[in-house]
Write a protein that holds these residues in place. Sequence first.
Motif, PDB file in Angstrom:
ATOM      1  N   ARG A 164      -9.094  81.946 -45.876  1.00 32.87           N
ATOM      2  CA  ARG A 164      -9.981  80.900 -46.390  1.00 32.87           C
ATOM      3  C   ARG A 164     -11.286  81.505 -46.931  1.00 32.87           C
ATOM      4  O   ARG A 164     -11.772  81.118 -47.991  1.00 32.87           O
ATOM      5  CB  ARG A 164     -10.321  79.910 -45.279  1.00 32.87           C
TER       6      ARG A 164
ATOM      7  N   ARG B 205     -12.695  72.412 -49.367  1.00 33.12           N
ATOM      8  CA  ARG B 205     -12.833  71.079 -48.748  1.00 33.12           C
ATOM      9  C   ARG B 205     -12.189  71.131 -47.367  1.00 33.12           C
ATOM     10  O   ARG B 205     -11.055  71.585 -47.220  1.00 33.12           O
ATOM     11  CB  ARG B 205     -12.163  70.013 -49.610  1.00 33.12           C
ATOM     12  N   TRP B 206     -12.929  70.666 -46.363  1.00 30.75           N
ATOM     13  CA  TRP B 206     -12.406  70.658 -44.989  1.00 30.75           C
ATOM     14  C   TRP B 206     -12.316  69.225 -44.486  1.00 30.75           C
ATOM     15  O   TRP B 206     -13.294  68.480 -44.544  1.00 30.75           O
ATOM     16  CB  TRP B 206     -13.317  71.479 -44.056  1.00 30.75           C
ATOM     17  N   VAL B 207     -11.138  68.884 -44.028  1.00 22.87           N
ATOM     18  CA  VAL B 207     -10.916  67.525 -43.502  1.00 22.87           C
ATOM     19  C   VAL B 207     -11.466  67.463 -42.075  1.00 22.87           C
ATOM     20  O   VAL B 207     -11.177  68.326 -41.247  1.00 22.87           O
ATOM     21  CB  VAL B 207      -9.402  67.179 -43.508  1.00 22.87           C
TER      22      VAL B 207
ATOM     23  N   GLY C 147     -14.046  76.710 -42.525  1.00 22.04           N
ATOM     24  CA  GLY C 147     -13.410  75.476 -42.070  1.00 22.04           C
ATOM     25  C   GLY C 147     -13.095  75.474 -40.594  1.00 22.04           C
ATOM     26  O   GLY C 147     -11.979  75.160 -40.179  1.00 22.04           O
TER      27      GLY C 147
ATOM     28  N   MET D 281     -14.526  74.205 -36.772  1.00 22.33           N
ATOM     29  CA  MET D 281     -15.508  73.457 -35.992  1.00 22.33           C
ATOM     30  C   MET D 281     -15.930  74.341 -34.828  1.00 22.33           C
ATOM     31  O   MET D 281     -15.128  74.706 -33.984  1.00 22.33           O
ATOM     32  CB  MET D 281     -14.885  72.163 -35.471  1.00 22.33           C
ATOM     33  N   VAL D 282     -17.184  74.727 -34.813  1.00 16.76           N
ATOM     34  CA  VAL D 282     -17.638  75.768 -33.891  1.00 16.76           C
ATOM     35  C   VAL D 282     -18.048  75.200 -32.545  1.00 16.76           C
ATOM     36  O   VAL D 282     -17.641  75.701 -31.498  1.00 16.76           O
ATOM     37  CB  VAL D 282     -18.832  76.548 -34.516  1.00 16.76           C
TER      38      VAL D 282
ATOM     39  N   LEU E 109     -13.295  67.170 -28.237  1.00 18.97           N
ATOM     40  CA  LEU E 109     -13.606  68.336 -29.057  1.00 18.97           C
ATOM     41  C   LEU E 109     -14.416  69.388 -28.328  1.00 18.97           C
ATOM     42  O   LEU E 109     -15.018  70.246 -28.930  1.00 18.97           O
ATOM     43  CB  LEU E 109     -14.368  67.866 -30.284  1.00 18.97           C
TER      44      LEU E 109
ATOM     45  N   GLN F  43     -13.311  71.665 -26.674  1.00 19.96           N
ATOM     46  CA  GLN F  43     -12.639  72.952 -26.729  1.00 19.96           C
ATOM     47  C   GLN F  43     -12.827  73.578 -28.109  1.00 19.96           C
ATOM     48  O   GLN F  43     -11.918  73.676 -28.889  1.00 19.96           O
ATOM     49  CB  GLN F  43     -11.144  72.786 -26.436  1.00 19.96           C
ATOM     50  N   ALA F  44     -14.053  73.941 -28.420  1.00 19.35           N
ATOM     51  CA  ALA F  44     -14.334  74.577 -29.701  1.00 19.35           C
ATOM     52  C   ALA F  44     -14.016  76.065 -29.593  1.00 19.35           C
ATOM     53  O   ALA F  44     -13.992  76.590 -28.489  1.00 19.35           O
ATOM     54  CB  ALA F  44     -15.800  74.370 -30.034  1.00 19.35           C
ATOM     55  N   PRO F  45     -13.793  76.801 -30.666  1.00 18.08           N
ATOM     56  CA  PRO F  45     -13.741  76.302 -32.022  1.00 18.08           C
ATOM     57  C   PRO F  45     -12.378  75.687 -32.373  1.00 18.08           C
ATOM     58  O   PRO F  45     -11.393  75.976 -31.736  1.00 18.08           O
ATOM     59  CB  PRO F  45     -13.982  77.568 -32.847  1.00 18.08           C
ATOM     60  N   GLN F  46     -12.410  74.872 -33.410  1.00 18.63           N
ATOM     61  CA  GLN F  46     -11.194  74.202 -33.824  1.00 18.63           C
ATOM     62  C   GLN F  46     -11.069  74.342 -35.336  1.00 18.63           C
ATOM     63  O   GLN F  46     -12.030  74.086 -36.066  1.00 18.63           O
ATOM     64  CB  GLN F  46     -11.278  72.728 -33.420  1.00 18.63           C
ATOM     65  N   LEU F  47      -9.885  74.742 -35.746  1.00 14.28           N
ATOM     66  CA  LEU F  47      -9.659  74.951 -37.175  1.00 14.28           C
ATOM     67  C   LEU F  47      -9.512  73.603 -37.862  1.00 14.28           C
ATOM     68  O   LEU F  47      -8.732  72.772 -37.431  1.00 14.28           O
ATOM     69  CB  LEU F  47      -8.389  75.784 -37.359  1.00 14.28           C
ATOM     70  N   LEU F  48     -10.291  73.393 -38.923  1.00 17.65           N
ATOM     71  CA  LEU F  48     -10.190  72.136 -39.657  1.00 17.65           C
ATOM     72  C   LEU F  48      -9.107  72.253 -40.724  1.00 17.65           C
ATOM     73  O   LEU F  48      -8.826  73.347 -41.216  1.00 17.65           O
ATOM     74  CB  LEU F  48     -11.535  71.804 -40.309  1.00 17.65           C
ATOM     75  N   GLN F  49      -8.571  71.126 -41.073  1.00 16.80           N
ATOM     76  CA  GLN F  49      -7.521  71.129 -42.094  1.00 16.80           C
ATOM     77  C   GLN F  49      -8.129  71.378 -43.467  1.00 16.80           C
ATOM     78  O   GLN F  49      -9.191  70.834 -43.788  1.00 16.80           O
ATOM     79  CB  GLN F  49      -6.818  69.779 -42.073  1.00 16.80           C
ATOM     80  N   ASP F  50      -7.453  72.214 -44.215  1.00 17.23           N
ATOM     81  CA  ASP F  50      -7.913  72.515 -45.568  1.00 17.23           C
ATOM     82  C   ASP F  50      -7.577  71.331 -46.471  1.00 17.23           C
ATOM     83  O   ASP F  50      -6.421  70.946 -46.594  1.00 17.23           O
ATOM     84  CB  ASP F  50      -7.225  73.796 -46.066  1.00 17.23           C
ATOM     85  N   GLY F  51      -8.596  70.759 -47.096  1.00 19.16           N
ATOM     86  CA  GLY F  51      -8.368  69.592 -47.937  1.00 19.16           C
ATOM     87  C   GLY F  51      -7.906  69.922 -49.337  1.00 19.16           C
ATOM     88  O   GLY F  51      -7.456  69.036 -50.055  1.00 19.16           O
ATOM     89  N   LEU F  52      -7.988  71.163 -49.721  1.00 25.60           N
ATOM     90  CA  LEU F  52      -7.576  71.543 -51.080  1.00 25.60           C
ATOM     91  C   LEU F  52      -6.216  72.223 -51.095  1.00 25.60           C
ATOM     92  O   LEU F  52      -5.410  72.008 -51.993  1.00 25.60           O
ATOM     93  CB  LEU F  52      -8.615  72.492 -51.700  1.00 25.60           C
ATOM     94  N   THR F  53      -5.967  73.060 -50.080  1.00 26.74           N
ATOM     95  CA  THR F  53      -4.702  73.795 -50.024  1.00 26.74           C
ATOM     96  C   THR F  53      -3.838  73.208 -48.914  1.00 26.74           C
ATOM     97  O   THR F  53      -4.298  73.141 -47.767  1.00 26.74           O
ATOM     98  CB  THR F  53      -4.950  75.282 -49.702  1.00 26.74           C
TER      99      THR F  53
ATOM    100  N   ARG G  38       0.153  70.421 -39.717  1.00 26.60           N
ATOM    101  CA  ARG G  38      -1.227  69.969 -39.687  1.00 26.60           C
ATOM    102  C   ARG G  38      -1.625  69.241 -40.971  1.00 26.60           C
ATOM    103  O   ARG G  38      -2.593  68.530 -41.022  1.00 26.60           O
ATOM    104  CB  ARG G  38      -2.154  71.154 -39.441  1.00 26.60           C
TER     105      ARG G  38
ATOM    106  N   ALA H 291      -5.266  56.578 -38.950  1.00 22.19           N
ATOM    107  CA  ALA H 291      -5.708  56.314 -37.570  1.00 22.19           C
ATOM    108  C   ALA H 291      -4.831  55.259 -36.911  1.00 22.19           C
ATOM    109  O   ALA H 291      -4.477  55.365 -35.741  1.00 22.19           O
ATOM    110  CB  ALA H 291      -7.153  55.860 -37.600  1.00 22.19           C
TER     111      ALA H 291
END
Lengths: 302, 396
Positions: free
Chosen positions: A39, A62-64, A101, A103-104, B80, B82-92, B99, B105
Amino acid sequence: MSPMAVAVLVLAILLTPIACRASNGNTTALADSAEVAQRETRLEQALASHDSSAASRAAVARWVLPEHLAEISGVTLTTDGRLLVHGDEKGQVTEIDYRRGVMVKQFTIGQPALQGDFEGITAVGDVLFLLASNGRLYEFQEGVNGERVDYAVHDTRLGRECEFEGLAFDPAIGSLLLACKSVGEKRLRDSLVIYRWRLQGGSGPRLSHLAVPLARVIGSNGWKDLHPSDITRDPATGNYVLIAAQEKALIELTPAGDVVFSGPLPESLEHTEGVAITSDSILILSDEAGHRPASISLYRWR
Amino acid sequence: MDQEEPASHDQRLVAFSPVPKEGEYMRVIKRLIDVFTLGSARPMRRLVAYYIVLAAVLSLLVYASPIVDQMFSGERLAELEQAPQLLQDGLTPDPSGARAVALSARLELAISTALICFGTLALMLPVSWVYMSTKRTPGHNQSVVQALIILPLIVAGIILIVRNSLALAFSLAGVVSVLRFRTTLTDVRDIMFIFLGIAVGFAAGVQVLLVAVLLSVVFNFVLLLTWRYDFGRNVLQPTAASRWAAPLDELAQRHNGGKVPDRDLVLALTPKKAELLTERFKRVGASLGADDKKPRYNAVLTITTNQLTDSQIQVQGALDKVARRWKLDEVVTNDGKPSQLFYLVKLRKSAAPDEMLTAIRSGAGEMVQTATLEVGDAGARETLAKKNAAKDGGDG
């Protein structure tokens, strides 16, 4: 087989999938680290490769966002360049590594968690300020993951004059900038109003405002009105950059009130509620959940 | 009385597959349960088989759906933190695909609610079987069985709605205070089952199904073990001899001084019942020996064991040494519980009951799970009565 052995066997059978999943989780973590590296590389390439004006309208990343940030309301960058975001109703701040992308961390303001209609956040050195729509400012220190931090409240007493939606800090004048979404004062209704609230020191009144006639700001864009939803300061120029979710507008003003740019936000955004600009000229826009889940998008700014 | 107990155990084992005789649809459910439980009649095996099948289904679901995984692991509860958490890529799009599926919802809520409901059902079903199987008194309360299935669903639903909202929790307390749920459960064990139902419902409601699974498994096996080994049996419980001594004395009195006159027996019995009683008493009489003599046997030895033949050899060897005479009265085999051997024994005058039990224990070792000796005092009481009567006659 003894009953005890049977019980142990059953427990082992039931826990095996969980254990397997846990080990699988480690594999996922490895896969995640590879994904994160990819990324970062993709973002660097995207930032470096395109430079035409058409390409600048396309997001480079872009991160969802997860469900609890569906109503993401404000974003800010700390002095060391980390992105903090918050939701609309709960005093909870989340740090997001916008380049990768991830969340820390997440921490909560108050015990129990602060509740309100929060509209903006900004960092002033080590201190963070959260703005409620009624003009109240909540001051607190950044917390570690899972921490609950104490806070102090400052009432600007501007709740009647204005419904606030954006907060930023201008270090040049040592003041917080409070963007007004709906102006209550009659004489300012045809203006884009930004209140300035000096933090400490200096001479003259603590509170002042910048009013720019709406006609100048709107220009040829055809918007009937303008309701700013967030404000930030461009670290390179010191200009104020505002966004308006309702009009899908992006505006750049000088601190003196001259309009530098006024135009539409990228079309792919639905309800933009937060804006921040990094020191390396990345425009970060946060989008509330609508037909699509909430997200933060990165664009080239300059 | 003691010999009737295994029969009631067998009845309870039948109840382990909770299927009444009538109703075609119930037979279908029974067959389905038999498929899941491998058709075994032994409670422990059926339970193990059930949980194995459940674990298999669970594994598939956990691997197939991240929602199930989150619910099972309690990630939802920790949210949440339990960080860190990988966010979903909105472009790829995510190459793994899993995921990238961004469920709305509403759909996610519907799926998770359905999973909670079915998960709770799957975990409470074996609890209801164990409840029906291990009931100490004959028969069980059908309302409790149904409550065990339905109550956790309601609790889970309430917890899902209330979540972390203090306002909702207070509202719920207000609504509940309007209603009265008071009921009297006769058996403490019933309350225990109800509490388990609430706990499982709670765990499912906060989406920590792992806790619910462990509660269900551990509870069921602990309960089956305590039932199987009759854990906590009161050694001071009245013996069969002491319970029946008084009424039988009344019946056995030759003259009309007894409280149960023959006329009452004529009115109470039919010829068939009288014949059955006669046969029974003849058999008992034959065991006890001839009239005007001391009873041939004055104690009952009960042995429970899983190794019937070997234990029998060892116990009888010990009896030869310490008993004046003995006779194997009955052997009762039970499904899912140890078999029982009943001996009629005449103790030596010099031998105390403890000595006999010690001899059996040392001879049979761990083959014998329990050995109990009930000593009757009918002969001694009769001798005492005769002495008292003679003394009264002498005085007169």
